[in-house]
Write a protein that holds these residues in place. Structure first.
Motif, PDB file in Angstrom:
ATOM      1  N   LEU A  49       0.859  -1.182   0.000  1.00  0.00           N
ATOM      2  CA  LEU A  49       0.000   0.000   0.000  1.00  0.00           C
ATOM      3  C   LEU A  49       0.895   1.232   0.000  1.00  0.00           C
ATOM      4  O   LEU A  49       1.961   1.251   0.632  1.00  0.00           O
ATOM      5  N   GLY A  50       0.463   2.246  -0.720  1.00  0.00           N
ATOM      6  CA  GLY A  50       1.274   3.472  -0.766  1.00  0.00           C
ATOM      7  C   GLY A  50       0.405   4.685  -1.035  1.00  0.00           C
ATOM      8  O   GLY A  50      -0.826   4.589  -1.052  1.00  0.00           O
ATOM      9  N   ILE A  51       1.048   5.807  -1.251  1.00  0.00           N
ATOM     10  CA  ILE A  51       0.298   7.042  -1.525  1.00  0.00           C
ATOM     11  C   ILE A  51       0.941   7.718  -2.730  1.00  0.00           C
ATOM     12  O   ILE A  51       2.060   7.384  -3.127  1.00  0.00           O
ATOM     13  N   GLN A  52       0.244   8.706  -3.306  1.00  0.00           N
ATOM     14  CA  GLN A  52       0.802   9.317  -4.512  1.00  0.00           C
ATOM     15  C   GLN A  52       1.788  10.435  -4.178  1.00  0.00           C
ATOM     16  O   GLN A  52       1.854  10.911  -3.060  1.00  0.00           O
ATOM     17  N   LYS A  53       2.553  10.834  -5.169  1.00  0.00           N
ATOM     18  CA  LYS A  53       3.554  11.901  -5.004  1.00  0.00           C
ATOM     19  C   LYS A  53       2.847  13.234  -5.173  1.00  0.00           C
ATOM     20  O   LYS A  53       2.068  13.421  -6.101  1.00  0.00           O
ATOM     21  N   TRP A  54       3.161  14.191  -4.292  1.00  0.00           N
ATOM     22  CA  TRP A  54       2.497  15.504  -4.378  1.00  0.00           C
ATOM     23  C   TRP A  54       2.985  16.287  -5.585  1.00  0.00           C
ATOM     24  O   TRP A  54       4.153  16.205  -5.987  1.00  0.00           O
ATOM     25  N   SER A  55       2.068  17.077  -6.124  1.00  0.00           N
ATOM     26  CA  SER A  55       2.438  18.015  -7.178  1.00  0.00           C
ATOM     27  C   SER A  55       1.436  19.151  -7.146  1.00  0.00           C
ATOM     28  O   SER A  55       0.263  18.944  -6.817  1.00  0.00           O
ATOM     29  N   SER A  56       1.912  20.334  -7.474  1.00  0.00           N
ATOM     30  CA  SER A  56       0.987  21.482  -7.490  1.00  0.00           C
ATOM     31  C   SER A  56      -0.015  21.309  -8.634  1.00  0.00           C
ATOM     32  O   SER A  56      -1.008  22.013  -8.712  1.00  0.00           O
ATOM     33  N   LYS A  57       0.296  20.372  -9.535  1.00  0.00           N
ATOM     34  CA  LYS A  57      -0.572  20.163 -10.706  1.00  0.00           C
ATOM     35  C   LYS A  57      -1.653  19.117 -10.426  1.00  0.00           C
ATOM     36  O   LYS A  57      -2.346  18.685 -11.351  1.00  0.00           O
TER      37      LYS A  57
ATOM     38  N   SER B 121      -7.204  13.834 -11.361  1.00  0.00           N
ATOM     39  CA  SER B 121      -6.320  12.781 -10.852  1.00  0.00           C
ATOM     40  C   SER B 121      -6.829  12.207  -9.542  1.00  0.00           C
ATOM     41  O   SER B 121      -6.368  11.162  -9.103  1.00  0.00           O
ATOM     42  N   LEU B 122      -7.781  12.916  -8.905  1.00  0.00           N
ATOM     43  CA  LEU B 122      -8.305  12.409  -7.634  1.00  0.00           C
ATOM     44  C   LEU B 122      -9.641  11.692  -7.825  1.00  0.00           C
ATOM     45  O   LEU B 122     -10.261  11.280  -6.861  1.00  0.00           O
ATOM     46  N   LYS B 123     -10.074  11.626  -9.093  1.00  0.00           N
ATOM     47  CA  LYS B 123     -11.390  11.043  -9.336  1.00  0.00           C
ATOM     48  C   LYS B 123     -11.493   9.640  -8.761  1.00  0.00           C
ATOM     49  O   LYS B 123     -12.458   9.290  -8.106  1.00  0.00           O
ATOM     50  N   ALA B 124     -10.450   8.859  -9.038  1.00  0.00           N
ATOM     51  CA  ALA B 124     -10.418   7.523  -8.448  1.00  0.00           C
ATOM     52  C   ALA B 124      -9.683   7.627  -7.130  1.00  0.00           C
ATOM     53  O   ALA B 124      -8.510   8.024  -7.094  1.00  0.00           O
ATOM     54  N   PRO B 125     -10.319   7.358  -5.982  1.00  0.00           N
ATOM     55  CA  PRO B 125      -9.621   7.498  -4.697  1.00  0.00           C
ATOM     56  C   PRO B 125      -8.508   6.474  -4.524  1.00  0.00           C
ATOM     57  O   PRO B 125      -7.581   6.699  -3.756  1.00  0.00           O
ATOM     58  N   PHE B 126      -8.582   5.372  -5.260  1.00  0.00           N
ATOM     59  CA  PHE B 126      -7.552   4.328  -5.128  1.00  0.00           C
ATOM     60  C   PHE B 126      -7.126   3.876  -6.513  1.00  0.00           C
ATOM     61  O   PHE B 126      -7.957   3.763  -7.417  1.00  0.00           O
ATOM     62  N   SER B 127      -5.853   3.635  -6.665  1.00  0.00           N
ATOM     63  CA  SER B 127      -5.347   3.143  -7.948  1.00  0.00           C
ATOM     64  C   SER B 127      -4.568   1.875  -7.707  1.00  0.00           C
ATOM     65  O   SER B 127      -3.933   1.700  -6.665  1.00  0.00           O
ATOM     66  N   ARG B 128      -4.607   0.989  -8.749  1.00  0.00           N
ATOM     67  CA  ARG B 128      -3.804  -0.231  -8.687  1.00  0.00           C
ATOM     68  C   ARG B 128      -2.629   0.023  -9.638  1.00  0.00           C
ATOM     69  O   ARG B 128      -2.755  -0.107 -10.850  1.00  0.00           O
TER      70      ARG B 128
ATOM     71  N   ILE C  47      -1.478  -4.291  -5.324  1.00  0.00           N
ATOM     72  CA  ILE C  47      -0.751  -3.065  -4.938  1.00  0.00           C
ATOM     73  C   ILE C  47      -1.770  -1.934  -5.000  1.00  0.00           C
ATOM     74  O   ILE C  47      -2.401  -1.720  -6.042  1.00  0.00           O
ATOM     75  N   CYS C  48      -1.939  -1.245  -3.895  1.00  0.00           N
ATOM     76  CA  CYS C  48      -2.973  -0.207  -3.827  1.00  0.00           C
ATOM     77  C   CYS C  48      -2.352   1.149  -3.508  1.00  0.00           C
ATOM     78  O   CYS C  48      -1.550   1.266  -2.573  1.00  0.00           O
ATOM     79  N   ARG C  49      -2.736   2.154  -4.301  1.00  0.00           N
ATOM     80  CA  ARG C  49      -2.275   3.526  -4.009  1.00  0.00           C
ATOM     81  C   ARG C  49      -3.461   4.355  -3.542  1.00  0.00           C
ATOM     82  O   ARG C  49      -4.485   4.423  -4.225  1.00  0.00           O
ATOM     83  N   PHE C  50      -3.305   4.983  -2.363  1.00  0.00           N
ATOM     84  CA  PHE C  50      -4.338   5.884  -1.826  1.00  0.00           C
ATOM     85  C   PHE C  50      -4.117   7.251  -2.479  1.00  0.00           C
ATOM     86  O   PHE C  50      -3.134   7.925  -2.221  1.00  0.00           O
ATOM     87  N   ASN C  51      -5.051   7.649  -3.325  1.00  0.00           N
ATOM     88  CA  ASN C  51      -4.849   8.897  -4.070  1.00  0.00           C
ATOM     89  C   ASN C  51      -5.189  10.154  -3.271  1.00  0.00           C
ATOM     90  O   ASN C  51      -4.812  11.256  -3.655  1.00  0.00           O
ATOM     91  N   ASN C  52      -5.960   9.990  -2.176  1.00  0.00           N
ATOM     92  CA  ASN C  52      -6.308  11.193  -1.403  1.00  0.00           C
ATOM     93  C   ASN C  52      -5.205  11.607  -0.420  1.00  0.00           C
ATOM     94  O   ASN C  52      -5.319  12.614   0.250  1.00  0.00           O
ATOM     95  N   PHE C  53      -4.153  10.802  -0.361  1.00  0.00           N
ATOM     96  CA  PHE C  53      -2.960  11.221   0.407  1.00  0.00           C
ATOM     97  C   PHE C  53      -1.827  11.503  -0.573  1.00  0.00           C
ATOM     98  O   PHE C  53      -1.722  10.824  -1.602  1.00  0.00           O
ATOM     99  N   SER C  54      -0.990  12.463  -0.230  1.00  0.00           N
ATOM    100  CA  SER C  54       0.191  12.662  -1.074  1.00  0.00           C
ATOM    101  C   SER C  54       1.411  12.890  -0.193  1.00  0.00           C
ATOM    102  O   SER C  54       1.316  13.336   0.950  1.00  0.00           O
ATOM    103  N   LEU C  55       2.550  12.595  -0.791  1.00  0.00           N
ATOM    104  CA  LEU C  55       3.825  12.697  -0.084  1.00  0.00           C
ATOM    105  C   LEU C  55       4.667  13.784  -0.744  1.00  0.00           C
ATOM    106  O   LEU C  55       4.781  13.828  -1.961  1.00  0.00           O
ATOM    107  N   MET C  56       5.245  14.662   0.076  1.00  0.00           N
ATOM    108  CA  MET C  56       6.184  15.647  -0.458  1.00  0.00           C
ATOM    109  C   MET C  56       7.598  15.159  -0.174  1.00  0.00           C
ATOM    110  O   MET C  56       7.910  14.788   0.960  1.00  0.00           O
ATOM    111  N   LYS C  57       8.415  15.192  -1.205  1.00  0.00           N
ATOM    112  CA  LYS C  57       9.805  14.761  -1.037  1.00  0.00           C
ATOM    113  C   LYS C  57      10.727  15.965  -1.113  1.00  0.00           C
ATOM    114  O   LYS C  57      10.631  16.770  -2.039  1.00  0.00           O
TER     115      LYS C  57
END
Length: 1802
Positions: free
Chosen positions: A1545-1553, A1558-1565, A1607-1617
């Motif tokens: 399980l993971g989360i998506q990478k943050w972007s100002s864009k 991109s948030l339409k689907a709350p979860f992505s495989r 493999i599940c990605r939570f799209n409503n969370f994002s990570l800033m690197k």
């Protein structure tokens, strides 16, 4: 004093010459006697001494003196010297009539064959008292035994028998002239001449023999019959003084007979009631030689004791001293005995030296008062009565200068005397090491004894004329004391004689009547205010109504920061950063988000207003976000506080703000911090003097020292008082103003600073009208008056004379031309310029003249008198007279304010001038008063600075520099076209100066008048003639030109009118501390009676306004005007400040160059704070010698008016910007790549769901495309969709040069992860161990498990801090580590996260974001750092409270794949151990929590996103983001229903864009990276490739997915690197294994491989790293058919490797039942087989189709396995191989290269 002639001196002769010189100087009233060194070294007949007589070294001479003058307990008792013996040693022929120095005496040669040994008579008999003390000596009746002194035997007394008729009586009278004596050695009698007798007893005198001089003592027998030294023979008239007795002051010593007890039970010469000091107890630093002072006044009274020998015979063996009176002490004490009052004042003993007599008394009145006693030495412990009428009789308080030794008690009017250690303190020389002496250029043998130094000093002091001695006396008073003295003289009317002297003019007329007459003659009219001659008169109404032309030449409101100020502000900032980085934990910049400040200034109303103006103009309050734009103007006042009685309340308010705002960094700026730096304690004793101790109370109070969010910045132009041995500022925290050394620097600046050094250097310009002047005529007048009024302070006399000078100059220039010759040319020309300049044009602008009058009373007097003269002469509209009193605001007449407002143009109705700069252009005299100038800035119209009152009372470096600092300013480059020609005449610059001078268009300027603006800069050439005039050819020509009244240019003959300013400087913006040329357009005036000859000099560039002209007193001029090229003026060697003292009188000269660091080191070594100084209490630690420096205190020093205010305001600004920057972080901001939103997933979940539904989620297809932007330059993963994309579109998007990744700055929030540079109270425990001992509290534990992949046992090490042991299970016996505790799936603890967090990190021990305290909201969590073995010590040092997992040494060079592989292997092994352990406790295996978090060390912030619908236009939906903690993200994901069924399980990478799309689907495989929850149970059989350096996560994700795992990605969370610039893979620099030379060309990726066994440069890098790097860049060579051909990808089996962005890879798993992409109908352009295992077989490969000419690449561990693989997979059936197609990575065989073979499909 180490003169090479010293060896030729006899010690006696040296000392005798000293004494004679002193005596003669004191006696002589007119002729100045020859100095001591002339007598010693310049005598025409140097006598030939026998070798025995010559003392070869000064040190021997000193030993000799020490023997004579110290009371040494170890000497034989009979040879101890008495106090008065010392006094007599100084006397020479007291009875002689001559006042002249002694004539050298040539002794008659001894008869042939006679004895000449010292201490023996010519008959060879011993005459020394030490030999004869027990002998019975028969002497005739009427004779007495007396002791004679031989200069060659100072330690011995020679015994003689002398007829007592030729000796004096008790009163020093009635001695017959002549001599009669016998030799007691050989018995010869009847010597009738003392000369003859002295020859006989071998006295060997160098001066005329005199009985008065050489017969010293009566000799007496003690009760034991021992002959010993008795009282001195009283050769001089004693008047009414009686002799007294005294005990020796000696240190008890074993060599002194115990029977010898001083009388009255005293010990050591002190009465038993005397408070014994160190000196009394013999503990002084001079070997314990305690001594009595002869400097004390005598006690009047009569004594019954007689000095004749007869009285002592029956007494104990007590020594008696009776002192002959000294002529030089004449004139002190009234004779009438005084009743003894009760008051006793013991004067504290000053450190005693080895001298026992008075060396200097008060100045001697010319005529002794009648009935006055001469002082007489008395023993220490005795009491002295100060007579009641002492002060009234003598008129001054006598100063007793302690020479050597201790003082008696004083009774009576002790306030009438001053006891001063000033003299003796000058000679406190510490014990110097040889290296110190070398630094001083001395050897130990060259040092004079303290006593000789004092004698030499006295010799020079007594030679001073009366004026110098007055100057010396005045300079000993502090500024406060002399101002009080002046005040006293004015209040008590002591000045009345002087005042009446000045009531008449120099011509003898009554001044007041004369002025009245002039006023009547003029009637009502006044002199025209401007644009007219002094003869033109108008009515007062007309004058008041005259309006000048508006002339906005400078915009005062503009605030500009110049380059030097920026540079210094940055230096301050970098120093603050250095404090924060020092590791002392004294400043945590990461803690603060705001900057606030307060500026503390001395008590000056003008300075407060000036500082407020700067704050308002700079806009700093708005920039720091402290005030709103509208209110900032009014609110500025709370940021500036004056050091007066109200400061306490204002400061308390400020300190409350400091305490209440812990996240604000406050800066306390202490401006002009050298002023009034007295301690609170001394302030309380100073009887309420304003300002005393206030700065200390504020700056050094406990709250300020302890406030962690407060910086103290002390700003000063005279830092010397803050640079002592007790300084509270660390040397590293000093920031000095930058010095513009090179011409290039100067050329880059618009303006050049003109300061003290430039003023000093300007004297070498060789111009008639210098910028620094001394008015010789005035000085002569002063000296005449000082002699006439000896009892007045010289400043009073100078001030009265100055007032008269200016008054008469005014009269001379307006009505009485006859007074012209009675004003000094200097004064006349200044007043002429001041009066004439407003008349030149319609603007009415003129010059400012500063008169510096430190005494407020004198200043008020001067203002009153000058105003009266001005008004009576009708000049009240022509120029203003302003009293510049720090205590009050400026007061300017209304009509002048109107004129100023007209010039300024836009001022409000109620505007009044608040600062001196507001007076720009106003013709005025500012009488500047107050103890010190306090840093006020003056306008550019300041032209003259009259410092003639600054005399001997200002002889410290700070005082002088402050005063001249009034005139310092910036000058524009137009003033000096070739700046070096003027501003630097050091030898290296002179040639350049010549060139620039000759290139310039030359103007010949008439330099006749001293006040002319053309007293400008001459470019002197390399050769300077004696008169200082340039000797270049142009200069010679110019000197032949006739003097002309106007400017002449050889180029054009158009003369400029006198009235027009020549070459007016372009208006420049006014700047902080007068950055901006403070110059007026000066004008020439009528020729004055200047004594200098007119001459013309070439002027490089256009003539323009100059820095102000400074007129100094002679004392100041001689100190400031004596500069040599490139060195500091002589004033630099003065005592730096009145509040400090030199540590030693023996010290090197100050550093020659003006560098701040060198000077600071010098003063910190050689000066010490005086007891009243605020730093005095900061004494160094006696043990270590270390000082307590306040870590958050800085010092900014720069010359006066250089721009320090602007600089520190800029510093506040950039400090704030930096704090904001520290609260910001650069995070990657890149949109997803390979995104395709055209068609949504067939199966999708409703948007609002918090967790995925396992049923619907498992039906979603896996998106094999990589979307993470960090993989922009990576090979695409083949999908069916990719095959349909047009080639060109991809071509455009993919083929791009590597570019810098995009970042954006984000504010850190309370949930951020931090690196080591963050410190705060909350995470203090989490980060740091409390003490050094805890470092060892971490324990090392081995943990071994077997790995099927590695095929061997793996041993890892855990480093576990004590505080983290609860997370582990240890065996009961040997503390053996068994497992790491895991929670249960069913656990629900809101204050914990279940998953252990693993962070692999390399090369980022400081910069890795490993502090998760705030991200986890402080809750309990298990965090393990995974580090390489060789980096462990560094990580352990920086993160002592973290658990470390240390990888085996074999992985030291491995990539991130190895770390992830071992984390996963270890975690699975641990999971099994925990399942076994918990199973025994009855818990099912599947209930143990199987997840771990694997997270990069650059994850900084986490966000939650939601789509917000906007009703009006549903198409434009926005995304709202909120920062959340890592804890909430983890707890949310861990709460996923049926979580154990997900592999990753993971989360998506943050972007100002990020868009709502991109948030339409709350979860992505799809792929997840950088931050994952990994199910180690489900993925047991899927491994990370431990060899990998790049893309290990993409490879792992593809393996996992092909195994059918979710493999599940939570799209409503994002990570800033965070963008971290260090560490990671960047640290691999590929170099040859054997370096041939250092400068090799960089190695290209295609050189990373080579043919096997060939001669190729082998590289020092891991084989796998070289392979992966090669593949990224070799796609054109390896897979030419695949380039941009995405329909025909390269087939990669069981692996994903990056083979370049132009190529697509089709990943296929060889495992049975694996899910793979549909490859039907695909023709592959290549085949990549990488370390393939047994699952890959020939059958599998035969399923796939390849293009004709497709290429193959087979990679294996070694050559043999490569061949076996080719055979096993039957590759030769379809692929063609050539021998030359075999390659290896460019490693040596030790580094196990990888081998690969390429082939073509047939």
């Amino acid at each position: 004093m180490g003169n090479s002639y010293a060896g030729q001196l006899k010690s006696a002769r040296f000392e005798e010459a000293l004494h004679n010189s002193i005596e003669a100087s004191l006696r002589c009233s007119s002729v100045v006697p020859r100095p001591i060194f002339s007598q010693l070294y310049l005598d025409p007949d140097q006598h030939s001494f026998s070798s025995a007589d010559v003392k070869p070294k000064v040190e021997d001479l000193d030993k000799d003196l020490v023997h004579r003058y110290t009371q040494n307990g170890s000497l034989d008792f009979s040879n101890n010297l008495t106090v008065n013996e010392m006094e007599d040693d100084e006397d020479d022929e007291e009875m002689s009539d001559s006042n002249s120095p002694p004539i050298p005496y040539s002794q008659k040669p001894a008869p042939e064959g006679s004895c000449t040994t010292d201490g023996f008579c010519q008959a060879g008999k011993d005459l020394r008292l030490v030999s004869l003390c027990m002998e019975q000596i028969d002497i005739p009746a009427g004779f007495l035994l007396v002791g004679a002194k031989s200069p060659n035997l100072p330690e011995h007394i020679l015994v003689c028998a002398v007829d007592k008729r030729f000796l004096p009586d008790d009163h020093g009278k009635n001695a017959l002239l002549g001599f009669s004596g016998n030799c007691i050695g050989c018995g010869e009698r009847g010597f009738r001449y003392f000369t003859e007798f002295s020859n006989h007893i071998n006295l060997k005198l160098t001066t005329q023999p005199k009985k008065q001089k050489h017969l010293k003592y009566y000799l007496v027998r003690s009760s034991q019959g021992v002959l010993s030294k008795g009282p001195l023979i009283c050769w001089k008239e004693c008047r009414s003084r009686q002799s007294s007795t005294s005990c020796y002051s000696i240190k008890p010593n074993s060599s002194v007979s115990s029977s010898v007890t001083p009388e009255n039970g005293t010990t050591n010469g002190y009465k038993s009631g005397f408070i014994q000091t160190d000196a009394a107890n013999g503990n002084s630093s001079h070997g314990g030689k305690s001594s009595a002072s002869g400097s004390a006044p005598a006690r009047p009274g009569s004594y019954s004791l007689s000095p004749r020998p007869s009285f002592a015979s029956g007494d104990q063996a007590t020594m008696f001293i009776s002192g002959p009176p000294k002529k030089r002490h004449r004139g002190w004490y009234p004779g009438s005995p005084v009743a003894q009052p009760a008051l006793v004042v013991p004067i504290p003993t000053v450190r005693p030296l080895s001298r026992t007599e008075s060396l200097l008394s008060a100045p001697v009145p010319q005529t002794p008062l009648t009935g006055i006693l001469q002082p007489r030495p008395i023993p220490a412990g005795e009491t002295v009565i100060v007579p009641e009428n002492l002060l009234s009789n003598s008129g001054v308080r006598p100063v007793i200068l302690i020479g050597y030794g201790t003082l008696p008690y004083f009774y009576g009017n002790v306030g009438d005397i001053v006891v001063s250690p000033l003299l003796v303190n000058c000679y406190k020389i510490p014990q110097l090491e040889n290296k110190d002496l070398e630094q001083l250029g001395l050897t130990g043998s060259q040092l004079l004894s303290v006593e000789n130094m004092i004698l030499l000093t006295i010799q020079y002091l007594v030679r001073l004329g009366q004026h110098q001695s007055r100057a010396l006396a005045e300079s000993m008073l502090t500024t406060s004391e002399f101002l009080k003295e002046i005040s006293y003289e004015l209040i008590t009317g002591k000045v009345s004689f002087l005042a009446s002297h000045f009531k008449t003019t120099s011509l003898g007329d009554d001044l007041d009547k004369l002025l009245e007459k002039m006023q009547q003659r003029r009637g009502d009219s006044v002199v025209t205010p401007f644009n007219g001659d002094l003869n033109e008169c108008v009515s007062p109404q007309e004058a008041a109504a005259m309006i000048p032309t508006q002339n906005l030449d400078s915009d005062n409101e503009t605030f500009q920061i110049y380059q030097p100020q920026l540079t210094v502000a940055r230096k301050l900032l970098s120093q603050v950063c250095a404090i924060a980085d020092s590791g002392s934990q004294s400043l945590d910049l990461g803690h603060f988000s705001k900057v606030d400040f307060i500026i503390i200034v001395p008590r000056s109303e003008v300075l407060v207003q000036q500082t407020l103006q700067r704050i308002r103009q700079s806009g700093v309050l708005v920039d720091l976000g402290l005030e709103e734009n509208g209110t900032a103007y009014q609110r500025a006042e709370k940021y500036v506080v004056r050091l007066d009685n109200e400061i306490q309340t204002k400061f308390e308010v400020f300190m409350r703000r400091v305490k209440q705002n812990p996240y604000t960094l406050f800066v306390l700026v202490h401006d002009n911090s050298h002023v009034e730096l007295t301690s609170v304690i001394s302030g309380s004793l100073s009887h309420g003097e304003p300002g005393h101790g206030l700065a200390d109370r504020v700056i050094n109070c406990r709250e300020v020292l302890e406030a962690f969010n407060l910086l103290v910045l002390q700003v000063t132009s005279c830092p010397y008082t803050l640079q002592t041995q007790q300084s509270r500022i660390s040397t590293s925290n000093e920031v000095h103003w930058i010095q513009l050394d090179s011409t290039e620097d100067m050329n880059s600046e618009e303006k050049l600073y003109f300061g003290l050094n430039e003023y000093s250097k300007s004297l070498q310009w060789g111009i008639t009208s210098p910028l620094l002047r001394c008015d010789e005529t005035f000085e002569k007048m002063v000296n005449t008056l000082l002699e006439r009024y000896p009892r007045l302070h010289s400043m009073v006399v100078r001030c009265y004379l100055l007032i008269q000078q200016y008054s008469e100059a005014l009269m001379a220039l307006t009505t009485m031309a006859s007074l012209r010759d009675h004003s000094t040319p200097e004064t006349l020309s200044i007043m002429d310029d001041l009066l004439s300049s407003p008349g030149k044009n319609k603007s009415g602008k003129g010059h400012m003249l500063i008169l510096r009058v430190p005494s407020v009373q004198l200043a008020m007097l001067a203002k009153e008198r000058l105003q009266e003269v001005r008004d009576k002469l009708g000049l009240q509209y022509r120029f203003e007279i302003i009293l510049g009193n720090p205590a009050s605001e400026l007061s300017v007449a209304t009509h002048f304010v109107t004129r100023l407002k007209t010039w300024r143009g836009n001022e409000a109705e109620e505007w009044t001038p608040r600062t001196y700069q507001d007076l720009e252009g106003l013709p005025c005299i500012v009488i500047l008063t107050g103890k010190d100038p306090l840093g006020e800035t003056f306008p550019r119209s300041l032209k003259y600075c009259d410092l003639r009152l600054i005399d001997s009372s200002y002889l410290t470096r700070t005082a002088l520099e402050q005063e001249v600092g009034l005139a310092c300013c910036y000058v524009s480059k137009e003033v000096i076209r070739g700046p070096t020609a003027a501003l630097d005449l050091s030898s290296k610059e002179q040639e350049r100066a010549t060139a620039s001078e000759n290139d310039a268009e030359e103007l010949l300027i008439d330099l006749e008048r001293p006040q002319s603006n053309s007293s400008a800069v001459t470019g002197t050439s390399g050769s300077i003639m004696e008169n200082g005039v340039s000797s270049s050819s142009t200069a010679d020509k110019s000197q032949k030109q006739p003097p002309t009244p106007s400017f002449q240019s050889p180029g054009n003959s158009a003369g400029l009118d006198e009235g027009v300013s020549a070459g007016i400087v372009e208006p420049l913006k006014q700047e902080c501390d007068s950055l901006g040329p403070p110059m007026a357009s000066s004008t020439t005036s009528k020729p004055s009676s200047s004594s200098s000859e007119p001459r013309s000099l070439p002027w490089p560039g256009p003539p323009a306004a100059l820095p102000p002209i400074v007129i100094l007193s002679k004392a100041a001029y001689s100190l400031l005007g004596s500069q040599r090229a490139g060195r500091l003026p002589a004033s630099a060697a003065l005592l730096p400040h009145a509040d400090v003292a030199w540590v030693s009188s023996l010290r090197p000269l100050p550093p020659r160059q003006a560098g701040g660091e060198e000077q600071s080191r010098y003063y910190r070594q050689w000066t010490s704070a005086r007891p009243h100084h605020a730093d005095y209490s900061n004494q160094p630690d006696p043990g270590s010698g270390a000082r307590a420096c306040h870590p958050r205190r800085l010092l900014l020093s720069g010359p006066p008016q250089v721009g320090k205010t602007g600089s520190y305001l800029q510093f506040l600004r950039i400090l704030f910007r930096m704090l904001i920057r520290l609260l910001e972080v650069d995070v990657y901001d890149e949109g997803e790549i390979n995104a395709d939103h055209s068609e949504s997933s067939e199966v999708s979940q409703s948007e609002g769901e918090p967790w995925p539904d396992i049923e619907s989620f498992s039906k979603m297809p896996f998106d094999v495309s990589v979307h993470d932007p960090k993989y922009r330059l990576m090979s695409l993963v083949y999908t069916e969709k990719l095959a349909g994309v047009k080639r060109e579109a991809i071509k455009e998007s993919k083929v791009e040069e590597p570019r810098k990744r995009e970042t954006v700055s984000m504010m850190l929030t309370k949930y951020a992860a931090y690196n080591t540079f963050h410190h705060c109270e909350q995470c203090h425990q989490y980060m740091d161990f409390t003490s050094a001992s805890q470092m060892s509290d971490s324990t090392l534990h081995a943990f071994t498990f077997s790995s099927s992949m590695l095929g061997e046992e793996v041993q890892l090490y855990f480093i576990i801090p004590k505080s983290k042991e609860s997370h582990f299970v240890f065996s009961k016996q040997g503390k053996h580590l068994e497992s790491m505790r895991l929670p249960l799936v069913s656990d629900k603890n809101l204050n914990a996260v279940k998953s252990p967090i693993f962070t692999p990190s390399s090369g980022r021990h400081e910069h890795g974001l490993l502090n998760l305290f705030h991200a986890m909201e402080g809750i309990s969590h298990l965090h393990l750092l995974v580090v390489k073995e060789y980096e462990m010590p560094l990580y352990r040092k920086y993160w002592p409270n973290h658990i470390m997992l240390v990888l085996p040494g074999m992985f030291n060079n491995a990539g991130v794949g190895a770390a992830r592989f071992l984390i996963k292997e270890l975690s699975y092994h641990n999971l099994e151990l925990e399942r076994n352990r918990l199973e025994e406790l009855g818990i099912k295996r599947q209930c143990v929590w199987p997840f771990i978090v694997v997270m990069d060390d650059s994850c900084v912030l986490w966000n939650i996103h939601s789509v917000e619908e906007q009703s009006s236009q549903p198409m434009e939906t926005g995304v709202s983001s909120k920062n959340v903690s890592l804890k909430s993200v983890l707890q949310h994901i861990e709460a996923t229903p049926k979580i154990v069924h997900y592999a990753i399980l993971g989360i998506q990478k943050w972007s100002s864009k990020l868009t709502s799309q991109s948030l339409k689907a709350p979860f992505s495989r799809c792929h997840v990276h950088d931050f994952i929850l990994l199910n180690i149970d489900l993925t047991q059989n899927v491994q990370y490739d431990f060899n990998r350096y790049f893309c290990e996560d993409v490879d792992f994700n593809l393996r996992t997915n092909s195994s059918g795992l979710l493999i599940c990605r939570f799209n409503n969370f994002s990570l800033m690197k965070k963008q971290v610039q260090v560490g990671g893979q960047r640290d691999f620099i590929i170099k040859p294994k054997i370096m041939v030379s250092e400068s090799l060309a960089p190695i290209l990726p295609l050189q990373y491989v080579c043919a096997p066994d060939c001669e190729h440069t082998l590289l020092a890098a891991p084989a796998q790293f070289l392979l992966e790097k090669f593949l990224q860049h070799a796609s054109y060579k390896l897979f030419p058919k695949a380039i941009q051909n995405f329909r025909s990808p390269v087939l990669a089996i069981d692996c994903y490797l990056n083979i370049g962005p132009e190529v697509a890879i089709c990943y296929v798993s060889s495992r049975p039942h694996s899910s793979n992409v549909n490859c039907e109908g695909v023709c592959f352009s290549g085949l990549l087989l990488y370390l393939c295992d047994s699952f890959v077989g020939a059958d599998l490969l035969k399923k796939f189709k390849f293009l004709k000419g497709a290429t193959l690449c087979v990679i294996c561990q070694d050559r043999s396995s490569l061949r076996q693989t080719i055979v096993r997979l039957e590759l030769e059936d379809e692929w063609q191989f050539r021998l030359r197609d075999e390659f290896q990575t460019a490693n040596s065989s030790d580094d196990k290269p990888l081998y690969f073979l390429t082939g073509r499909h047939v």
